[in-house]
Write a protein that holds these residues in place. Structure first.
Motif, PDB file in Angstrom:
ATOM      1  N   HIS A  49       0.073   3.818   2.135  1.00  0.00           N
ATOM      2  CA  HIS A  49       0.407   3.977   3.553  1.00  0.00           C
ATOM      3  C   HIS A  49      -0.830   3.726   4.420  1.00  0.00           C
ATOM      4  CE1 HIS A  49       3.981   6.097   2.102  1.00  0.00           C
ATOM      5  NE2 HIS A  49       3.178   6.910   1.441  1.00  0.00           N
ATOM      6  N   THR A  51      -0.893   4.676   8.040  1.00  0.00           N
ATOM      7  CA  THR A  51      -0.210   5.307   9.165  1.00  0.00           C
ATOM      8  C   THR A  51      -1.138   5.310  10.363  1.00  0.00           C
ATOM      9  OG1 THR A  51       0.904   6.733   7.581  1.00  0.00           O
ATOM     10  CG2 THR A  51       0.937   7.437   9.858  1.00  0.00           C
ATOM     11  N   LYS A  62       3.068   4.546  17.707  1.00  0.00           N
ATOM     12  CA  LYS A  62       2.783   5.107  16.385  1.00  0.00           C
ATOM     13  C   LYS A  62       3.586   4.363  15.343  1.00  0.00           C
ATOM     14  CE  LYS A  62       6.223   8.768  16.971  1.00  0.00           C
ATOM     15  NZ  LYS A  62       7.292   8.096  16.286  1.00  0.00           N
ATOM     16  N   ASP A  64       4.632   5.025  11.003  1.00  0.00           N
ATOM     17  CA  ASP A  64       4.505   5.860   9.819  1.00  0.00           C
ATOM     18  C   ASP A  64       4.160   5.073   8.552  1.00  0.00           C
ATOM     19  OD1 ASP A  64       5.111   8.160  11.267  1.00  0.00           O
ATOM     20  OD2 ASP A  64       7.255   8.012  10.840  1.00  0.00           O
ATOM     21  N   ASP A  65       4.489   3.797   8.507  1.00  0.00           N
ATOM     22  CA  ASP A  65       4.249   2.960   7.325  1.00  0.00           C
ATOM     23  C   ASP A  65       4.731   3.646   6.053  1.00  0.00           C
ATOM     24  OD1 ASP A  65       3.423   0.659   5.949  1.00  0.00           O
ATOM     25  OD2 ASP A  65       1.413   1.460   5.595  1.00  0.00           O
ATOM     26  N   GLU A  67       5.244   6.850   5.485  1.00  0.00           N
ATOM     27  CA  GLU A  67       4.861   8.262   5.382  1.00  0.00           C
ATOM     28  C   GLU A  67       5.523   8.984   6.560  1.00  0.00           C
ATOM     29  OE1 GLU A  67       3.831  10.343   3.119  1.00  0.00           O
ATOM     30  OE2 GLU A  67       1.651  10.354   3.207  1.00  0.00           O
ATOM     31  N   SER A  68       6.817   9.232   6.417  1.00  0.00           N
ATOM     32  CA  SER A  68       7.663   9.730   7.499  1.00  0.00           C
ATOM     33  C   SER A  68       7.054  10.918   8.249  1.00  0.00           C
ATOM     34  CB  SER A  68       9.027  10.123   6.924  1.00  0.00           C
ATOM     35  OG  SER A  68       9.888  10.503   7.957  1.00  0.00           O
ATOM     36  N   GLY A  71       2.764   9.491  11.642  1.00  0.00           N
ATOM     37  CA  GLY A  71       2.296   8.882  12.892  1.00  0.00           C
ATOM     38  C   GLY A  71       2.324   9.869  14.047  1.00  0.00           C
TER      39      GLY A  71
END
Length: 122
Positions: A49, A51, A62, A64-65, A67-68, A71
């Motif tokens: 990730h 983020t 933002k 999150d990439d 990674e919920s 961001g």
């Protein structure tokens, strides 16, 4: 181009490694350039990730990439610190063990390390 400040790996937790980077930016195009610069390093390109969050004159952004929610964690810290025209990127290399809610604490820790590095109270 905007200069990227990369602190490298600032912590590990159960095998996962966290790094933090950032740069002054004023547009989405500059954010994309900073992300491309970061990912030109193969280890960051292969990270699980990347983020990020940014406070720009046009508003907050933002990502999150994967990674919920991470961001938003970064964005809240940026806003609380009053940091403007800046992007902060927290990179995670997954270590094989789920961290649950601790992953958000590690994102906070990495963001705080960056804010401390640039001399901003978090």
């Amino acid at each position: 181009m905007t200069e990227l400040t990369c602190l490298g790996v600032v912590m590990t937790d159960r095998g996962s490694k966290y790094a933090v980077s950032g740069a002054q930016v004023t547009t989405r195009a500059e954010i994309d350039a900073v992300l491309n610069d970061l990912k030109s390093d193969k280890s960051y390109a292969k990270a699980t990730h990347n983020t990020w969050a940014a406070a720009l004159p046009t508003g907050a952004l933002k990502a999150d990439d994967g990674e919920s929610g991470a961001g938003m964690v970064i964005l809240r810290m940026i806003e609380r610190a009053g940091l403007k025209n800046h992007v902060i990127i927290v990179t995670r290399w997954y270590g094989g063990k789920k961290l649950g809610g601790d992953r958000f604490r590690r994102v906070q820790d990495a963001t705080r390390a960056y804010l401390d590095h640039i001399g901003v109270q978090s």
